[in-house]
Design an enzyme around this catalytic site. Sequence first.
Site, PDB file in Angstrom:
ATOM      1  N   CYS A  59     119.405  18.856  92.913  1.00 30.79           N
ATOM      2  CA  CYS A  59     120.491  19.348  93.764  1.00 30.79           C
ATOM      3  C   CYS A  59     121.822  19.260  93.012  1.00 30.79           C
ATOM      4  O   CYS A  59     122.059  20.055  92.115  1.00 30.79           O
ATOM      5  CB  CYS A  59     120.494  18.579  95.088  1.00 30.79           C
ATOM      6  SG  CYS A  59     121.258  19.505  96.400  1.00 30.79           S
ATOM      7  N   HIS A  84     115.153  19.132  97.061  1.00 31.40           N
ATOM      8  CA  HIS A  84     114.899  17.695  96.839  1.00 31.40           C
ATOM      9  C   HIS A  84     113.396  17.436  96.840  1.00 31.40           C
ATOM     10  O   HIS A  84     112.821  17.127  97.894  1.00 31.40           O
ATOM     11  CB  HIS A  84     115.545  16.876  97.953  1.00 31.40           C
ATOM     12  CG  HIS A  84     117.035  16.858  97.903  1.00 31.40           C
ATOM     13  ND1 HIS A  84     117.747  15.858  97.282  1.00 31.40           N
ATOM     14  CD2 HIS A  84     117.945  17.736  98.370  1.00 31.40           C
ATOM     15  CE1 HIS A  84     119.036  16.114  97.390  1.00 31.40           C
ATOM     16  NE2 HIS A  84     119.200  17.252  98.042  1.00 31.40           N
ATOM     17  N   GLU A 140     111.847  14.948  95.955  1.00 36.68           N
ATOM     18  CA  GLU A 140     111.518  13.541  96.246  1.00 36.68           C
ATOM     19  C   GLU A 140     111.142  13.308  97.710  1.00 36.68           C
ATOM     20  O   GLU A 140     110.484  12.331  98.029  1.00 36.68           O
ATOM     21  CB  GLU A 140     112.681  12.616  95.855  1.00 36.68           C
ATOM     22  CG  GLU A 140     113.931  12.685  96.728  1.00 36.68           C
ATOM     23  CD  GLU A 140     114.940  13.747  96.304  1.00 36.68           C
ATOM     24  OE1 GLU A 140     114.534  14.711  95.612  1.00 36.68           O
ATOM     25  OE2 GLU A 140     116.119  13.627  96.665  1.00 36.68           O
TER      26      GLU A 140
HETATM   27  N1  GLN Z   1     127.245  18.550  96.971  1.00 39.11           N
HETATM   28  C1  GLN Z   1     126.309  19.536  96.561  1.00 39.11           C
HETATM   29  C2  GLN Z   1     126.135  20.638  97.584  1.00 39.11           C
HETATM   30  O1  GLN Z   1     126.533  20.506  98.716  1.00 39.11           O
HETATM   31  C3  GLN Z   1     124.970  18.883  96.264  1.00 39.11           C
HETATM   32  C4  GLN Z   1     124.290  18.344  97.483  1.00 39.11           C
HETATM   33  C5  GLN Z   1     123.165  17.409  97.147  1.00 39.11           C
HETATM   34  O2  GLN Z   1     123.021  16.965  96.029  1.00 39.11           O
HETATM   35  N2  GLN Z   1     122.364  17.062  98.122  1.00 39.11           N
HETATM   36  O3  GLN Z   1     125.601  21.666  97.268  1.00 39.11           O
END
Ligand code: GLN
Length: 563
Positions: free
Chosen positions: A405, A534, A536
């Site tokens: 992310c 994600h 994970e």
């Molecule tokens: N802050 C970034 C976004 O909003 C990444 C979010 C995250 O890593 N969950 O896209």
Amino acid sequence: MTKYIVVSGGVISGIGKGVIASSTGTLLKSLGLRVTAIKIDPYLNIDAGLMSPLDHGEVFVLNDGGEVDLDLGNYERFLDVELSRINNITTGKIYSEVIEKERKGDYLGKTVQVVPHVTDAIQSWVERVAELPIDGEKPDVVIIELGGTVGDIESAPFVEAMRQFQFRVGHDNFCLIHVSLVPVVGSVGEQKTKPTQMSVRDLRGAGLTPDLIACRSSKILDPSVAAKISMFCHVAPEQVLAVHDVSSVYHVPILMRESGVVDFFRRRLNLDSIKISDERRLVGEELWTRWTTLAGSYVHIHDSVTIALVGKYTNLHDSYISVYKALEHAALNCKRRIEINWIEATDLENDTLNTDPLKFHESWKALCASDGVIVPGGFGSRGIDGMIVAAKWARENKIPYLGICLGMQIAVIEFARNVCGMSEAHSSEMNPTSPTPVVIDMPEISKTHMGGTMRLGLRPTVFQPGSENGRVRKLYGSKDSVDERHRHRYEVNPEYISTFEKNGLQFVGKDTTGQRMEIVEMDDHPYFVGCQYHPEYLTRPLNPCPLFRGLILAAIGELDAAL
Ligand code: GLN
């Protein structure tokens, strides 16, 4: 009839109630039963979405986009199920439901009160979860973990609801495990029972009776101490369950089974009255065999692999619990023990005014000594420069890198700046006026997912033509598409994709429209991968996420052989 097992806590929180609750679920699942779980969080927040990871640990995300307590992750991983947002009850959710009904006039002019209206709402919610299919059918058993400790003001309505609930469902269908602490004090290491006695007294005072008292202790519970607890807490000796610290959480179900917990539940809840098909029985038995093998391998593996986790919430390791679990599962799969170098991203930054030289040197030393680097998710500006230098280090030195992310966005920004010559490249989250916004806000107008501005929950990623030869797709078993969970607002700006690809950063996975970048993979590098989702959140002890497995395999130099 559905069986309910409530898990309450006494003395202090944080002694492993969640692990005991999920281990109970694992044991019942090994009999072939269908098990689901509810976590009750007595706080007023509606969900965990707006809670700081440094305050409350990771925000766990479910398929339906529910942002929930990290314990739900524990249940999904232990029970190998996929839960939904209704499996997490909070005071905020219950009260907003009750207040909404009050405003609609549903209470017909009655005075709306904690008892019976709030307690009824809690019981109906539990019954709704009991109707929700798990593994395709209604669950046989619902495990209910009551957050906090009995006696707290805020958990009182839930305790009262459970007191009433035991009569609603009947004695054969309801039982309670009370998890308590037996502290070891003094130079001779005496195990003290008084805190347990007092918390059981509180529990009984609230109208609940413990069927099992799970005594958490740092060392094996002395039989005389167990006898004392049995006598003073008014339970039979077999109802005192000793749970001392073991080498891994995977050993807890084994320890509980060896203590006769399965037979206890069988008798207490009349489990033999539940029809279990031969097929499910077999699935249960196989699960148990694989589980014991996993726990065994945890003890016998000595070789390790070291991964640097460069993040901004490293002071509280629970902020990255799923990332940690995903690394652990992947490492075990590769016959390695995981070692994490926790690196606070700001400590890698070379800011002469603010940098602590000692931390700076130690952090760089830890980064350089690691076999691989992971930059997990995060929000806001702090630490971004440190993450960018970590990605640069990994790229230039051909160290395996996985960016999740925010970590993928970081990899893209670094690549834009240092490979494509866009020195001011940035994300519009951190710099809204960058002339080269390589990461931008792309609000999603979703027909299926309602709610806020965040892109949340399960979405498909489609592998692009040409990705067949890359490592990522092979790690995913050469599938055409994969479903993974998301939680983000920003994404790689589609305008720059051709520039990046010409320079060697390939966008091998995109959403179904082809406009949202989901996976990047670098040419000429042993493993430099980023994903907007994600992975994970979907790791399992016996089935690790492919991208984490890729990182570990690359870190131990076995990736290409494995593929
Ligand atoms: N802050 C970034 C976004 O909003 C990444 C979010 C995250 O890593 N969950 O896209």
